[in-house]
Scaffold this motif. Sequence first.
Motif, short mmCIF file in Angstrom:
data_model
loop_
_atom_site.label_atom_id
_atom_site.label_comp_id
_atom_site.label_asym_id
_atom_site.label_seq_id
_atom_site.Cartn_x
_atom_site.Cartn_y
_atom_site.Cartn_z
N ASN A 16 0.83 -1.22 0.00
CA ASN A 16 0.00 0.00 0.00
C ASN A 16 0.86 1.26 0.00
O ASN A 16 0.68 2.18 0.81
N VAL A 17 1.83 1.33 -0.91
CA VAL A 17 2.71 2.49 -1.03
C VAL A 17 2.67 2.99 -2.46
O VAL A 17 2.15 2.32 -3.37
N SER A 18 3.29 4.11 -2.69
CA SER A 18 3.33 4.71 -4.01
C SER A 18 4.42 4.07 -4.85
O SER A 18 5.47 3.67 -4.34
N ASN A 19 4.16 4.00 -6.14
CA ASN A 19 5.13 3.42 -7.07
C ASN A 19 5.70 4.49 -8.00
O ASN A 19 6.23 4.20 -9.05
N SER A 20 5.64 5.72 -7.57
CA SER A 20 6.09 6.81 -8.44
C SER A 20 7.60 6.86 -8.55
O SER A 20 8.15 7.28 -9.57
#
Length: 723
Positions: A549-553
Amino acid sequence: MDAPKTTPAPESKLHFLDYWRIIRIRKTVILAVFLLVVLTTTAVTFILPESYCSTVRIEVGKDNPDIAPLLLNLPQQQTFDPYFIQTEFEKIRSTRVLHAVIKDLSLNKAWAKRYGTEEDLKTSETYQMLLKQIDLRQSRNTSLIEIRAYSEDKKEAAEIANKIAEVYQESRLEQKRKMSREGIKVLQAEMDEQTKKVEAVQREVDKLRNQYKISDVGEGAFMTTLEPETVRNIERDRIAAEGNHVQFDTLLKELKKKSRQELRHTIPTAFKDEHLDRHLSELATAEQRYAMLIKDYSEDHPDVERVVSLIATLNKQIETRLDGVLDGLEVTVATRKEVAEDLAKKLTDAKAADAENMKNYRPYFVAKRDLETQQRIRDSIILRILQETVDEKLPKTTLVTVIDAAEEAMRPVRPNIPLNLSLGVIVGLIMGFGLAFFIEYLDTSVKTIDDVERSLQAPVLGVIPQNVGSLIDEGPDSPHAEAYRVLRTNVMFSRKDTNLNSLTVVSGGAGEGKSTTIFNLSVVFAQNGHRVLLVDSDLRRPSLHKMLNVSNSVGLTNYLLRQNSLEEVIQTTSIPTLHFMPSGKLPSSSLGVLNSAQMREFIQTAKARYDFVFFDSPPIMGVSDASILASEVDMSLLVIQYRKYPQVMTVRAKQMVEKVGGLLLGVVLNNINISQDSYYYYYSGYYYDYYSKRDEEDKTAKNNGESKKPAGDRASVDLKPKY
């Protein structure tokens, strides 16, 4: 470094438990087919109209009359014919019999009314329908035939059965009579033709007899003329004359060899002569008289002188007679010789005449023999006509005998509800099991550990159950965690060098559980106290950031493209020793970024900073990234989902890892349904039972008001940049 070797799994025979495993897995198919067949059978059984059956039993015999035929004293030997009964079956089913039955019972009209047609049925249509409503069977070890007729009307069933037997009986009798009449007609025509031949040959014989003035005697084989008989008589007389000549000639020669005194003793024995016998008898009497007188008187006595004179006279007469006998024998020998020679001459002349006559008579004898042959043929035909004429009139009730006439049935025989339902159950089970095993046979996917080790020649390091989620969410006491701990232990012991600490997970196809396996494996290593870095290197379809549940940016691609530093792309997790690097956004112009010096440099840097570095990857059969990772990291695991892809794909995936120089530690079997497949219970079932009991104890304690701290505090995921 060479991949660890595994001993090839021996070819084992199927055990009962293997069949039971297939049945449990395919029980839905089995149950569906079973219910479909049973329900269909039940529906059809109750839809079918009731049908009655009547049976007539008949005895079928060979084509023999009731009594022995004419001119045949002994009964005929009946040879066994294995096809006799089957032949009669076909005769009963023939149109000749059944068409007559249809006509006599007016079935065209009756069945047209039953089936609601305005016009009468055609005989050919009724015949086809009737064939389906009769059944012929042979009583075992007998010549009895059972004719069974089925109909919705029990009266009609009995009528059809009896009528078939009646028509069949009349048909056989009529056929036999027709054959006899036709045969007699042919024999009569042949007899007329033969009579004409006999008359023609008789005229030829009479013509030749008159032409050569032949006087033949005898009949048949003893037929002859007078000439041969004359030759035989002359030959007989010649032989007798020759014998007499030889006899007297031999006697004369032997007598001439004797002395005069010996002749007196020999001739009376060899040749009877009354005068000689009398003289010899008188001489013997005179000599006896002389012997008696000489005892009493002298030579000068008158009585002695008379006796001596008588003896001399008798000796002279005997000598004269001996000469006469010898002369007579010589005359007899000469006479016999002349007679024999004359007969020999006559015999030669008779033979020559007979030979000449036989040459002239030959056409006559040939015609005579031909006449006898034609007469015998005509007599045989006349005899056969007489026999067939009488045989035709003989009764032949044994050809077909009705043993038991058909009667109306008391209850219907079709449909047989218990039998149909039983067959439906049996057929349903057979078809269900057959379809299940056939589907299993067509299924070439991986099913057992033995399948993997036999086809891949690689060890199975772990067996992962179904419905496995994130171990961070489930906690270290989760029953699923134990499966990954077993995998972690096998990975640790499979390493032959402790410096090998980078690992990737590959699979042949998509959706086999690579990301879940690498994620949970990294969690287990981190929970064991190792410093672990989890890298989402699946640049095509990254998924690990969703699990955390983290960003993949920002991630791996940013670091490799020199956009961010290593510290900026690594994130921490709720487990202190577990760090995570997302994949980052992949520009379309940098698809080959994994196959770069920066990637190899990153791997070496990560290996130096962490105890273990885990890389997620895309399917190895789809894109080249997985092959690149397998060649750059130290170790690889091949994930195979249970019963999903064919074994050929998994073998190809292994070959691709080895082709690029990767080290394949072993195989992980994923998504195993432990509850259905008892084959894998011994790998993971124990832990399910163990943890389920602990869960029950926890619930009981909670209900009793006891406070118990849950094992492995499942804190919420709190992710933030490490630096």
